[in-house]
Design an enzyme around this catalytic site. Sequence first.
Site, PDB file in Angstrom:
ATOM      1  N   MET A   2      -7.472  -0.902  -9.698  1.00  0.00           N
ATOM      2  CA  MET A   2      -8.584   0.029 -10.035  1.00  0.00           C
ATOM      3  C   MET A   2      -8.404   1.188  -8.960  1.00  0.00           C
ATOM      4  O   MET A   2      -9.474   1.504  -9.884  1.00  0.00           O
ATOM      5  CB  MET A   2      -9.177  -0.767 -11.442  1.00  0.00           C
ATOM      6  CG  MET A   2      -9.051  -1.622 -11.873  1.00  0.00           C
ATOM      7  SD  MET A   2     -10.230  -1.930 -13.212  1.00  0.00           S
ATOM      8  CE  MET A   2     -11.355  -3.298 -12.353  1.00  0.00           C
ATOM      9  N   GLY A   3      -7.906   1.048  -8.237  1.00  0.00           N
ATOM     10  CA  GLY A   3      -8.379   2.172  -7.134  1.00  0.00           C
ATOM     11  C   GLY A   3     -10.007   1.894  -7.006  1.00  0.00           C
ATOM     12  O   GLY A   3     -10.313   0.534  -6.495  1.00  0.00           O
ATOM     13  N   LEU A  49     -10.540   2.022  -3.119  1.00  0.00           N
ATOM     14  CA  LEU A  49      -9.504   0.983  -2.506  1.00  0.00           C
ATOM     15  C   LEU A  49     -10.300   0.457  -1.066  1.00  0.00           C
ATOM     16  O   LEU A  49     -10.974   1.441  -0.796  1.00  0.00           O
ATOM     17  CB  LEU A  49      -7.894   1.353  -2.372  1.00  0.00           C
ATOM     18  CG  LEU A  49      -6.952   1.765  -2.947  1.00  0.00           C
ATOM     19  CD1 LEU A  49      -5.698   2.506  -2.822  1.00  0.00           C
ATOM     20  CD2 LEU A  49      -6.354   0.792  -4.242  1.00  0.00           C
ATOM     21  N   HIS A 103      -7.348  -4.367  -0.691  1.00  0.00           N
ATOM     22  CA  HIS A 103      -6.345  -3.906  -1.469  1.00  0.00           C
ATOM     23  C   HIS A 103      -5.098  -3.367  -0.183  1.00  0.00           C
ATOM     24  O   HIS A 103      -4.264  -3.198  -0.703  1.00  0.00           O
ATOM     25  CB  HIS A 103      -6.406  -2.087  -1.352  1.00  0.00           C
ATOM     26  CG  HIS A 103      -7.549  -2.653  -3.398  1.00  0.00           C
ATOM     27  ND1 HIS A 103      -8.566  -2.133  -3.337  1.00  0.00           N
ATOM     28  CD2 HIS A 103      -8.034  -2.799  -4.110  1.00  0.00           C
ATOM     29  CE1 HIS A 103      -9.366  -2.090  -4.482  1.00  0.00           C
ATOM     30  NE2 HIS A 103      -8.727  -3.142  -4.895  1.00  0.00           N
ATOM     31  N   GLY A 116      -4.390 -10.265  -4.976  1.00  0.00           N
ATOM     32  CA  GLY A 116      -5.722 -10.677  -3.908  1.00  0.00           C
ATOM     33  C   GLY A 116      -5.980 -11.989  -4.540  1.00  0.00           C
ATOM     34  O   GLY A 116      -6.508 -12.207  -5.096  1.00  0.00           O
TER      35      GLY A 116
HETATM   36  O1  PAF Z   1      -7.299  -6.849 -10.125  1.00  0.00           O
HETATM   37  C1  PAF Z   1      -7.395  -5.290 -10.850  1.00  0.00           C
HETATM   38  O2  PAF Z   1      -7.603  -4.979 -10.525  1.00  0.00           O
HETATM   39  C2  PAF Z   1      -7.066  -5.936 -12.320  1.00  0.00           C
HETATM   40  O3  PAF Z   1      -7.773  -6.795 -12.938  1.00  0.00           O
HETATM   41  C3  PAF Z   1      -5.476  -4.936 -12.334  1.00  0.00           C
HETATM   42  C4  PAF Z   1      -4.718  -6.844 -11.836  1.00  0.00           C
HETATM   43  C5  PAF Z   1      -5.404  -3.832 -11.543  1.00  0.00           C
HETATM   44  C6  PAF Z   1      -5.357  -4.804 -13.227  1.00  0.00           C
HETATM   45  O4  PAF Z   1      -5.560  -3.950 -14.463  1.00  0.00           O
END
Ligand code: PAF
Length: 287
Positions: free
Chosen positions: A29-30, A32, A36, A150
């Site tokens: 969801m950005g 980062l 990530h 993760g």
């Molecule tokens: O873990 C996340 O950031 C979110 O739940 C995901 C897997 C990107 C789905 O929107």
Amino acid sequence: MIKLFNKVNEFKEYRKSLTSKSIGLVPTMGNLHSGHLSLISQSALENEVTIVTIFVNPLQFGPNEDFDKYPRTLEQDIQKIESLSIDRDILILSPSDPKEIYPDNFSTTISIKGLTENLCGASRPGHFDGVTTVVYQLFKIAAPKTAYFGQKDFQQQLVIKKMVNDLDLPVEVKTMPIVREESGLAKSSRNQYLSDQQILEALELNQTLNKISDILTNQTYLDASIDLNSLLEPIIKDSRWEYLEILDSENLQEITPKTNSAVILGALKIGSTRLIDNQVTKIQYAR
Ligand code: PAF
């Protein structure tokens, strides 16, 4: 080469040129952080092309949650990916509008029973339906060979593996270790909501999991009838704990004599910020 796409159709068109390549997907969801980035590095190590999706998914936020204030930092996210200096192709899909993922009249939900009903599923009704629905869409759009998640979102990675298994999706789901601050605090985009004082309070989450893990690994239990959760009762009297549980790490059910490994999972509320963490641990039975 790093290439950015804001339109799903343009991305899909480009994706057609990659049929012979191995593709890794890192859904995010950005905003980062190094958690990530570790997923992106792992994917780039194992695949010719890595697709990073950046999409704050409205479907997985409850009405009183932080969807509006969730940090959207695309420029910085791209810079962080660039700073990894990966010499393989990275495609970033950051849909400009939720309609790119959920077109008008979209009315399908992927919903998994059982595994989604306790822990985060109990405290965030509908959350996992939102997660499985968006991840299914992203799998369809990106068509990866492998997808990376993760371990911090322990229940989420199990739910996604269950979806892949139940629907027989042609994707391998890999779970990568939790990345932590030096203090032990698990990296999370929500850590930035915390004041310096609250960061100190938040350390209790990881410290408690470590303490319980030490107790479990240093004991041999006669049998599985021991109520491990009685260990937790004095702690969860403190109302900041949304949950703290020791469960079977394969299915998030109660520990039984068949349990190979346990997981201690906690959600702690610090002010209005909700943090989660977990620790996988062995339970030894005298045989
Ligand atoms: O873990 C996340 O950031 C979110 O739940 C995901 C897997 C990107 C789905 O929107």
